[in-house]
Design a protein around this motif. Sequence first.
Motif, PDB file in Angstrom:
ATOM      1  N   ALA A   1       0.831  -1.204   0.000  1.00 48.72           N
ATOM      2  CA  ALA A   1       0.000   0.000   0.000  1.00 48.72           C
ATOM      3  C   ALA A   1       0.866   1.254   0.000  1.00 48.72           C
ATOM      4  O   ALA A   1       0.600   2.215  -0.736  1.00 48.72           O
ATOM      5  CB  ALA A   1      -0.925  -0.004   1.215  1.00 48.72           C
ATOM      6  N   ILE A   2       1.933   1.247   0.817  1.00 53.06           N
ATOM      7  CA  ILE A   2       2.819   2.422   0.886  1.00 53.06           C
ATOM      8  C   ILE A   2       3.525   2.609  -0.446  1.00 53.06           C
ATOM      9  O   ILE A   2       3.623   3.717  -0.975  1.00 53.06           O
ATOM     10  CB  ILE A   2       3.849   2.243   2.026  1.00 53.06           C
ATOM     11  CG1 ILE A   2       3.136   2.316   3.377  1.00 53.06           C
ATOM     12  CG2 ILE A   2       4.942   3.301   1.946  1.00 53.06           C
ATOM     13  CD1 ILE A   2       4.009   1.986   4.564  1.00 53.06           C
ATOM     14  N   ARG A   3       3.949   1.511  -0.994  1.00 54.79           N
ATOM     15  CA  ARG A   3       4.657   1.569  -2.279  1.00 54.79           C
ATOM     16  C   ARG A   3       3.713   2.072  -3.395  1.00 54.79           C
ATOM     17  O   ARG A   3       4.094   2.917  -4.201  1.00 54.79           O
ATOM     18  CB  ARG A   3       5.159   0.162  -2.600  1.00 54.79           C
ATOM     19  CG  ARG A   3       6.141   0.089  -3.749  1.00 54.79           C
ATOM     20  CD  ARG A   3       6.446  -1.391  -3.981  1.00 54.79           C
ATOM     21  NE  ARG A   3       7.403  -1.576  -5.044  1.00 54.79           N
ATOM     22  CZ  ARG A   3       8.707  -1.549  -4.888  1.00 54.79           C
ATOM     23  NH1 ARG A   3       9.231  -1.338  -3.703  1.00 54.79           N
ATOM     24  NH2 ARG A   3       9.512  -1.728  -5.915  1.00 54.79           N
ATOM     25  N   GLY A   4       2.479   1.552  -3.381  1.00 49.05           N
ATOM     26  CA  GLY A   4       1.494   1.981  -4.379  1.00 49.05           C
ATOM     27  C   GLY A   4       1.220   3.471  -4.276  1.00 49.05           C
ATOM     28  O   GLY A   4       1.150   4.179  -5.288  1.00 49.05           O
ATOM     29  N   ALA A   5       1.094   3.963  -3.029  1.00 51.07           N
ATOM     30  CA  ALA A   5       0.837   5.392  -2.835  1.00 51.07           C
ATOM     31  C   ALA A   5       2.012   6.224  -3.330  1.00 51.07           C
ATOM     32  O   ALA A   5       1.829   7.292  -3.936  1.00 51.07           O
ATOM     33  CB  ALA A   5       0.573   5.671  -1.357  1.00 51.07           C
ATOM     34  N   ALA A   6       3.230   5.713  -3.088  1.00 51.04           N
ATOM     35  CA  ALA A   6       4.420   6.446  -3.533  1.00 51.04           C
ATOM     36  C   ALA A   6       4.478   6.498  -5.061  1.00 51.04           C
ATOM     37  O   ALA A   6       4.800   7.539  -5.646  1.00 51.04           O
ATOM     38  CB  ALA A   6       5.673   5.775  -2.972  1.00 51.04           C
ATOM     39  N   VAL A   7       4.120   5.393  -5.702  1.00 55.87           N
ATOM     40  CA  VAL A   7       4.109   5.367  -7.173  1.00 55.87           C
ATOM     41  C   VAL A   7       3.081   6.360  -7.703  1.00 55.87           C
ATOM     42  O   VAL A   7       3.355   7.120  -8.641  1.00 55.87           O
ATOM     43  CB  VAL A   7       3.807   3.942  -7.694  1.00 55.87           C
ATOM     44  CG1 VAL A   7       3.542   3.959  -9.197  1.00 55.87           C
ATOM     45  CG2 VAL A   7       4.954   3.006  -7.379  1.00 55.87           C
TER      46      VAL A   7
END
Lengths: 336, 200
Positions: B126-132
Motif C-alpha cells: 500500500a505504501i509503495r502503491g501510494a508512492a508510485v
Amino acid sequence: MTDRRPPANGKEADLIVERVLSDALMVSPLEHHRRERLRNAVMKEWRAALPAPRTVTWATRGWWFGFAAAAGLVAVTLAILLTAPAGDSALFGSVARLNDGGIELRSGWFRSHTLQVADALRVGQHLTVRGSALVTVPGGGTLRIGAGSSLYIAEATELSLERGLIYVDTPLGLTPSNPLRVATVAGVVEHSGTQFEVMSDSQAVRIRVREGEVRFSSASGVVDAGAGTELLTMSGGQVARQTIPTYGRDWLWTAALAPDYDIEGRSLMGFLQWASRELGRPLDFADVHSRDVAGRTILHGSVRGQEPLDALGNVLATTTLTYELRGDTIWVHSAR
Amino acid sequence: MYEEDRALVARMRAGDQRAFDEFVNASAPRLMAFVARRSALDVASLEDVVQCALIKAVRNLASYRCEAALFTWLTEICRHELVDVQRKAARRPRQLSLDESAATRLAVAELRVPEHQEPAATLDAAIRGAAVMQVLASLPESYFRALEAKYGDGLSVDEIARELGLTMIATQSLLARAREAFRARWQESSDETHIGASPL
C-alpha cells in the motif's frame, strides 16, 4: 532503507520500471456480482433516458401488413388533405417539456390530438394546455405556458393568448429579426430581446416585464414598459402601471419550467449568468478572485432536471465558490 | 478522430442493447480501477462513485462531443463524482463514537485484515502503491494516462494510440518518454524519502 546501488543498465531498468508500475497500478478485477449490479442500475437509467419509440419494425410483420399499412397511409393522407388548415403551416416551435396533462392541439376543421415532447407546433394550430409546458422556438429562446392556457398560433412569430398565462424568454444575444408578438383581447405586446409574462382573461390583461423592454399597443395608445414594470389593462381600456420585483414567488412557475442548461464543457461564469437570468437576480462577486475563478472554471457533468436554484447550489458545491441571496442579488464568494 | 466512440454513442442513443453492453463492459472495470488508484475508498464506495458517473454519462450522451475519447470523457465525470464524495466526507463530523450504530460496529468488524493476507506485506504494498501514484501525479498528464493505460489497464499500444488520438509511433515514443520520466522521478523520490522505492 533504500539500497544505494548504482542504477541498473537501460534494459534492466526498464524492466524494473515496468514491474514497479504494474504492481502499483494493477487493480483487482471487478467482481461479477458488482459488475452485474452496476450494469443493471445504469441500464435502468439508460432506458429511461431513451426517447419513446416512434417507428414500427416492418421486417417483423407479414407482407400482408404492408398492404394494410399502405391502405392506411392513403386514408390518412386523404384525411390530412381534407382537414388541413388553410394557408401556410410554418414552424412556430417544438414542445420541450410537458407537465401533468400535456397540450391538446386542434387544427383545421376536425383534427384534434394530444401533443408529445419533441412534437412541432405550427401556424394555424389552436392549443389548450392542460398542464404547464415548455416550448423552444427557432433561433433561440423559449415560451413557457401555464396550466389551463389557451392560445392560437397566428404566424411563425405571433400568437394569440386567448386565456391563461405565458412567459416569453428571448435572450438579448439571440434577438431575432422578427421577435415574437403576443396578441391579447386588450392589445398586442411586442419586444426585442427580453423576458416577460402575459396573463389574459376575459376581464383584464396583465403584462410583467422581467428584463429588457416591451411595447404594448392597444386602442388607447402605445405604452413602453421596462424591466421591473407591470402593466394592467382594464376593460375600459385604461392601463395601470406599477413597479414589481423581477424575482421571488411570482416567478417561481417560470423557474420550474426553465429549460435544461448543459454545463458540460462550459464555464462556471456562463452557468452563473444563466442562473442569474432564470432567477431574475443580478450577479455580484465578492472580489476579483471569485470572478476570476468563475471565469476560468470549466464544468463537467449535468444538472438536467434541476430547477435553477437547485442547480446553482449543486454546481457551486463542486467548486471553491459558494453563494448567498443578498437582497435581490446572487452574491458569489469564496467558500473558504 | 474518435469515430468508433461516436458510433458507439450513436447506437446507444438509438437504444441498441449490444452497444450498451459493450459500453458498460469496456468502461466499468476501468473506471473502478481509475477511482481506486486515486482514492482510499472501500469497494462499495468505489462502486457508488462509478455508478453515479455512468448514470450521469448515459443520461447525457448527447453532450459527448467526440473532442476526446469516450473513456476520457467518463474519467472527467468520475473525477467530479470523486471530488463530490470527498467533499461530502470532509463535511461530516470527524469524531464518531464507535458504538453509535450497528452499521458502525459492522464497519469496524470489517476492518480486520483477512486471514490470507500478510499484514506487513499488505502495508508495504500500500505504501509503495501510494508512492508510485504520487510520482505519477507529478508527471505530465499525458505521461500519467499513457502509463496507466499500459500498466494498469493492460491496453495494447494500438489501443492506447486510439484512446489518446495519436499514431502508433507517437504513442510508443510517448510511452518511452513517460517511462524515462517516471524512472528519474522515482529515483529522486527514493533518494529523498527512503520509503519502499526500488533502486533503478
